[in-house]
Design a protein around this motif. Structure first.
Motif, mmCIF file in Angstrom:
data_model
loop_
_atom_site.group_PDB
_atom_site.id
_atom_site.type_symbol
_atom_site.label_atom_id
_atom_site.label_comp_id
_atom_site.label_asym_id
_atom_site.label_seq_id
_atom_site.Cartn_x
_atom_site.Cartn_y
_atom_site.Cartn_z
ATOM 1 N N ALA A 18 0.696 -1.661 -0.126
ATOM 2 C CA ALA A 18 -0.179 -0.068 0.208
ATOM 3 C C ALA A 18 1.191 1.123 0.085
ATOM 4 N N HIS A 21 3.265 1.062 -3.441
ATOM 5 C CA HIS A 21 2.689 1.448 -4.896
ATOM 6 C C HIS A 21 2.616 2.866 -5.385
ATOM 7 N N GLN A 22 2.698 3.747 -4.028
ATOM 8 C CA GLN A 22 3.231 5.582 -4.213
ATOM 9 C C GLN A 22 3.644 6.082 -4.394
ATOM 10 N N TYR A 42 -4.053 -4.033 -5.531
ATOM 11 C CA TYR A 42 -3.118 -2.831 -5.973
ATOM 12 C C TYR A 42 -2.241 -3.546 -7.516
ATOM 13 N N SER A 44 -1.794 -2.628 -10.505
ATOM 14 C CA SER A 44 -1.472 -1.742 -11.654
ATOM 15 C C SER A 44 0.473 -2.981 -10.407
ATOM 16 N N VAL A 45 0.406 -3.589 -9.407
ATOM 17 C CA VAL A 45 1.222 -4.227 -8.815
ATOM 18 C C VAL A 45 1.997 -5.434 -9.940
#
Length: 301
Positions: A18, A21-22, A42, A44-45
């Motif tokens: 969490a 990934h930002q 998520y 895109s991870v």
């Protein structure tokens, strides 16, 4: 910066996904031994299946991916299970780390390894990074052996020790002191809570942030990452009851000898976190603030 994360399905692993990934400058690769529980949250991870006890698989993934940093959170952490299944514990907590060390040396990857207060005897506390280890159970022995493997690593390394981690996670079966006390008291159930063990409880989000700060600063050596407050589980339970306006009379104060557990627990640990505060800018929540955050997350879930 490319970070490979082990144990991405666990409580700490999920908080790290969490958080990381930002980060705009981070390429994250999440890995776990089970299916990716966070795929829908998520998308895109990137995720790769990885059993860290499998030396060939570890070599293949790390040599192929060439991460700059590896944050190792995967471990067998159920203390009683470790006592009863020592071979499985050793494979998951020591052999796995030896596999990662060997691979990280080949790629000059910075290895950040999460460890525990249970490497200590529990005779004194709170403890600094220089305190002498002396584990009283097999879990602690395995984590100390893992630390020794990390310290022999020829590429950069950091050991990030923590204490009694609590938090909420997606599809996460295990409970923790905040959730256990809240659910028990809500059901009108009387529970026995230990009042002769001392810890500095750690919010999972704080630990994840500490891991990220260590990676970001290319920190090396040993760091203690926990909350600041020394509390007994009974004192923690009282705070939980107060926060949720539940009946404190259902909490029965007992000492640790009441419970017949396979593994002995250290009586007093807890950490001095001044080094992490000074070097990394680590600033943990208070236990009260941690309860409030969990309450908010549980409302949203």
């Amino acid at each position: 910066m490319k970070i490979l994360l082990t144990g991405s399905n666990g409580l700490l692993g999920q908080k790290l996904v969490a958080l990381l990934h930002q980060q705009p400058d981070v390429e994250l690769l999440a890995t776990s031994r089970g299916r990716n529980k966070l795929a829908s949250m998520y998308p895109s991870v990137r995720f790769v299946f990885l059993d860290v006890t499998d030396v060939a698989q570890v070599q293949q993934v790390i040599l192929q991916e060439q991460p700059t940093h590896l944050i190792h959170t995967a471990a067998m952490t159920n203390v009683d299970e470790c006592e009863l299944n020592q071979q499985a514990c050793w494979e998951q907590n020591v052999t796995a780390v030896q596999n990662l060390v060997a691979a990280c040396e080949q790629t000059s990857t910075h290895l950040l390894h999460v460890s525990t207060d249970f490497i200590f005897s529990g005779e004194v506390g709170p403890l600094s990074e220089e305190a002498a280890p002396g584990p009283v159970n097999f879990y602690g022995k395995s984590k100390l052996a893992a630390e020794q493997a990390v310290q022999a690593c020829k590429s950069p390394w950091a050991i990030l020790r923590t204490v009694l981690v609590y938090g909420t996670a997606h599809e996460y079966g295990r409970t923790n002191i905040v959730l256990w006390v809240r659910e028990s008291l809500r059901a009108g159930k009387q529970i026995s809570v230990v009042s002769d063990q001392y810890r500095t409880p750690t919010l999972a989000e704080d630990l994840a942030l500490g891991c990220w700060l260590a990676a970001k600063h290319d920190a090396t050596g040993i760091y203690h990452l926990s909350g600041r407050e020394m509390l007994t589980p009974y004192q923690m339970a009282l705070q939980v009851a107060d926060y949720f306006h539940l009946d404190k009379s259902l909490l029965v104060q007992v000492d640790a000898s009441t419970f017949a557990q396979p593994a002995r627990r250290p009586a007093r640990t807890g950490f001095i976190i001044e080094k992490a505060e000074r070097d990394l800018g680590y600033q943990p929540h208070s236990f009260q603030e941690g309860i409030a955050l969990l309450a908010q997350q549980m409302q949203l879930a």
